[in-house]
Design a protein around this motif. Structure first.
Motif, PDB file in Angstrom:
ATOM      1  N   ILE A  52      47.906  50.604  35.559  1.00 26.11           N
ATOM      2  CA  ILE A  52      48.240  49.020  35.400  1.00 26.11           C
ATOM      3  C   ILE A  52      47.812  48.648  34.326  1.00 26.11           C
ATOM      4  O   ILE A  52      48.394  47.478  33.796  1.00 26.11           O
ATOM      5  N   GLN A  53      46.552  49.121  33.726  1.00 31.08           N
ATOM      6  CA  GLN A  53      46.166  48.531  32.388  1.00 31.08           C
ATOM      7  C   GLN A  53      47.010  48.873  31.328  1.00 31.08           C
ATOM      8  O   GLN A  53      47.437  47.930  30.567  1.00 31.08           O
ATOM      9  N   SER A 107      35.199  45.132  31.601  1.00 32.31           N
ATOM     10  CA  SER A 107      35.913  46.113  31.082  1.00 32.31           C
ATOM     11  C   SER A 107      37.786  45.903  30.705  1.00 32.31           C
ATOM     12  O   SER A 107      37.997  46.605  29.702  1.00 32.31           O
ATOM     13  N   THR A 108      38.089  45.032  31.689  1.00 29.17           N
ATOM     14  CA  THR A 108      39.393  44.979  31.541  1.00 29.17           C
ATOM     15  C   THR A 108      39.941  43.886  30.500  1.00 29.17           C
ATOM     16  O   THR A 108      41.051  43.822  30.216  1.00 29.17           O
ATOM     17  N   ILE A 109      38.866  43.079  30.087  1.00 29.79           N
ATOM     18  CA  ILE A 109      39.633  42.107  29.145  1.00 29.79           C
ATOM     19  C   ILE A 109      38.573  41.803  27.602  1.00 29.79           C
ATOM     20  O   ILE A 109      38.451  40.994  26.810  1.00 29.79           O
ATOM     21  N   GLN A 110      38.079  43.171  27.492  1.00 27.25           N
ATOM     22  CA  GLN A 110      37.446  43.305  26.161  1.00 27.25           C
ATOM     23  C   GLN A 110      38.264  43.204  24.759  1.00 27.25           C
ATOM     24  O   GLN A 110      37.901  42.806  23.653  1.00 27.25           O
ATOM     25  N   ASP A 111      39.739  43.186  25.033  1.00 26.03           N
ATOM     26  CA  ASP A 111      40.623  43.243  23.945  1.00 26.03           C
ATOM     27  C   ASP A 111      41.014  41.645  24.005  1.00 26.03           C
ATOM     28  O   ASP A 111      42.149  41.473  23.170  1.00 26.03           O
ATOM     29  N   ALA A 112      40.629  40.859  24.844  1.00 20.52           N
ATOM     30  CA  ALA A 112      41.282  39.435  25.006  1.00 20.52           C
ATOM     31  C   ALA A 112      41.006  38.720  23.610  1.00 20.52           C
ATOM     32  O   ALA A 112      39.840  38.857  22.851  1.00 20.52           O
TER      33      ALA A 112
END
Length: 602
Positions: free
Chosen positions: A530-531, A551-556
């Motif tokens: 899903i990522q 870890s799911t929003i480090q590229d925000a």
């Protein structure tokens, strides 16, 4: 007590008038039903007069001419047959109209619930609303189906009886008029006391429904924590209160309904017989007049008794109507477009998806702010992540952005226009929301992705499913996209339900994407799939994401760290780590948890 009685009477009269307004759209059918009712009543009223003519003109003088008696008999039987036919059709018409009225009322109540804001649902148990939509409207249905037709028919019948009484004997008819205020007083007393008991009964029934609904939804927790005994006690307590109110009302019924009216009937019969007995001492009494008058007197109390017996149902319906109208009058509606922007020329449209919060403060209860001076900007195509401990205000920001609640202070803009300038349709079609706990409706997979939106074709459904990689599990199902979905999608895993909700969101191709911890309930393997979809979904869209796993929003593009309703840190992942503030501590804590799990597995 008198002032209370007057206040209650005015309130109940208002509820009754409001209920009767629903009949205005059935004027033609009601007019026909009333004509049939009058004809039916006329037949029943004339019957005793024909018997009186037979007794006084033929039986008493022992005069039996064939032809007049034949016409009299045919007229008597014909009247009764016509009365039966008219009575049948008027009852069918009245009840058909009643069912249509209640049908419309249910639609109005259900539609009103759909328009209410989340603030209302926060303070109102779901079971209580179910009780109003089902039990209360059912009680109102009984009023229209049985009570109103009985009252109307009985009222017309009573008028006809008085006409017959005045035709026979004016003095006795005037005496019988004195019975009306006595019976009316009994009715008023009954309504005053029974309204209290019925209010308690309806309220306790509502609480029973709420307790049942809560128990069914939380059955897993109840059984795991062995809460069955406690809930049985709580349910039994409410049930006992409901029983107590019902017993009090039954005692009231036993005192003020049939027994009280029967007592009045006995006294009136004694007085009528006394009158004719005293009259017979000075002049002759016609047997036909005596028979007809006693017959009318008996018939007078027959509709009164019917009305008294229906009074219990009527009172329940009035109490239920008050609860239903209280819901219909609820002002806690979902925030919507301001009136000055409802004109076609002033309607705003979302084109770029730029989001601005300016000094936004918000409170659920009007006293304690859960958000304090929130200010940030999400430029078109950017991803802004919201992180923070539980209760920090992350979900409240989402709720305000989606316009589930109205802001107390400050301003929210989309593409430079205030949030309140957008129509609901514009917001819902340009903003996609994915919640942590996905909700699936009863139906099939395709219907849950399309949500009955005719603009979304089967190809769009399949394309959206492939985009979020939901097609891999859907195509393995026995019926594919036509696979049946049970209540809340209980037969699917949490990851599968979330993938369907992702596909549902992408099917409308939103300009703004809102993710409320969308990956929190997904397993690691599904999260990896899903990522990839999330990265594609975010491209070209403004994304507001609540994240539990950092870890799911480090590229925000921007991360906002909230604490007790305030933004205490902001920046990208590397900047916040370098700052070594709250975000840094949260990151280390999660990294430590990961390390501990690895060590434990080894």
């Amino acid at each position: 007590m008198k002032s209370k009685l007057q206040k209650l009477s005015i309130e109940q009269r208002g509820i009754l008038v409001r209920l009767l307004r629903y009949s205005l759209s059935h004027k033609k059918a009601l007019s026909i039903a009333f004509v049939l009712l009058f004809l039916s009543t006329a037949g029943q009223i004339i019957g005793p007069i024909l018997i009186k003519i037979f007794l006084d003109d033929y039986l008493t003088p022992r005069n039996f001419p064939y032809e007049p008696l034949l016409y009299l008999a045919i007229g008597y039987l014909g009247l009764h047959l016509l009365s039966v036919v008219f009575n049948y059709y008027q009852k069918v018409m009245f009840q058909k109209i009643a069912l249509k009225i209640v049908q419309q009322l249910r639609i109005d109540v259900f539609s009103k619930v759909q328009r209410l804001g989340l603030k209302f649902f926060d303070k109102t148990p779901g079971g209580s609303l179910v009780s109003r939509i089902t039990n209360d409207t059912e009680a109102i249905k009984e009023m229209f189906v049985s009570v109103m037709s009985t009252f109307v028919q009985s009222g017309v019948f009573l008028i006809g009886i008085f006409i017959g009484m005045f035709y026979l004997n004016v003095n006795l008819a005037l005496f019988c008029l004195l019975l009306i205020p006595i019976i009316f007083t009994i009715m008023v007393m009954y309504r005053y006391f029974s309204s209290k008991y019925y209010s308690q009964m309806r309220e306790k029934l509502s609480q029973l429904n709420a307790k049942i609904s809560e128990s069914l939804q939380g059955m897993t927790i109840i059984q795991v924590f062995r809460q069955e005994k406690r809930l049985r006690k709580e349910f039994a307590k409410i049930n006992d209160d409901h029983f107590g109110a019902a017993i009090k009302n039954m005692k009231l019924d036993g005192l003020l309904l049939r027994p009280a009216v029967d007592l009045v009937w006995i006294f009136s019969l004694i007085l009528v017989l006394y009158y004719f007995g005293m009259t017979s001492l000075t002049s002759a009494v016609e047997i036909g007049v005596l028979y007809a008058f006693i017959n009318y007197l008996e018939r007078f109390f027959e509709p009164v008794n019917r009305m008294m017996q229906q009074l219990s149902i009527f009172q329940q319906a009035i109490v239920a109507g008050g609860r239903v109208f209280h819901l219909l009058d609820e002002t806690e509606n979902a925030p919507t477009i301001q009136k000055e922007f409802q004109d076609e020329k002033n309607k705003a449209s979302i084109t770029d998806g730029k989001i601005e919060f300016k000094d936004v403060s918000f409170s659920y209860d009007g006293r304690n702010d859960v958000l304090k001076n929130i200010t940030f900007t999400a430029n078109p195509g950017e991803t802004v992540a919201l992180v923070g401990h539980t209760g920090s205000g992350k979900s409240s920001i989402i709720n305000l952005l989606m316009r589930f609640y109205a802001i107390n202070r400050g301003e929210i803009k989309i593409d430079g226009q205030p949030l309140m300038t957008y129509e609901d349709e514009e917001l819902r079609t340009k903003m996609g929301l994915v919640l942590q706990d996905p909700f699936l409706f009863v139906g099939d997979i395709k219907q849950n992705i399309r949500l009955y939106n005719e603009d979304i074709t089967d190809e769009d459904v399949i394309r959206a499913a492939k985009f979020v990689q939901a097609d891999k599990f859907i195509e393995k199902l026995p019926n594919g996209y036509e696979e049946k979905v049970g209540e809340r999608g209980s037969t699917f895993s949490s990851g599968q339900r979330q993938l369907v909700s992702f596909a549902r969101t992408m099917a409308i191709n939103p300009k703004i994407l809102v993710l409320d911890e969308a990956t929190a309930s997904i397993d690691t393997e599904t999260e990896e799939l899903i990522q990839v979809a999330l990265n594609k979904m975010r491209k070209g869209r403004t994304t507001i994401a609540i994240a539990h796993r950092l870890s799911t929003i480090q590229d925000a593009d921007q991360i906002l760290v909230l604490h007790q309703g305030e933004i205490v840190e902001r920046g990208n992942h590397q900047e916040l780590l370098a700052h070594k503030g709250l975000y840094y501590k949260m990151y280390l804590l999660q990294q430590g948890q990961v390390t501990d799990k690895v060590s434990a597995n080894q």
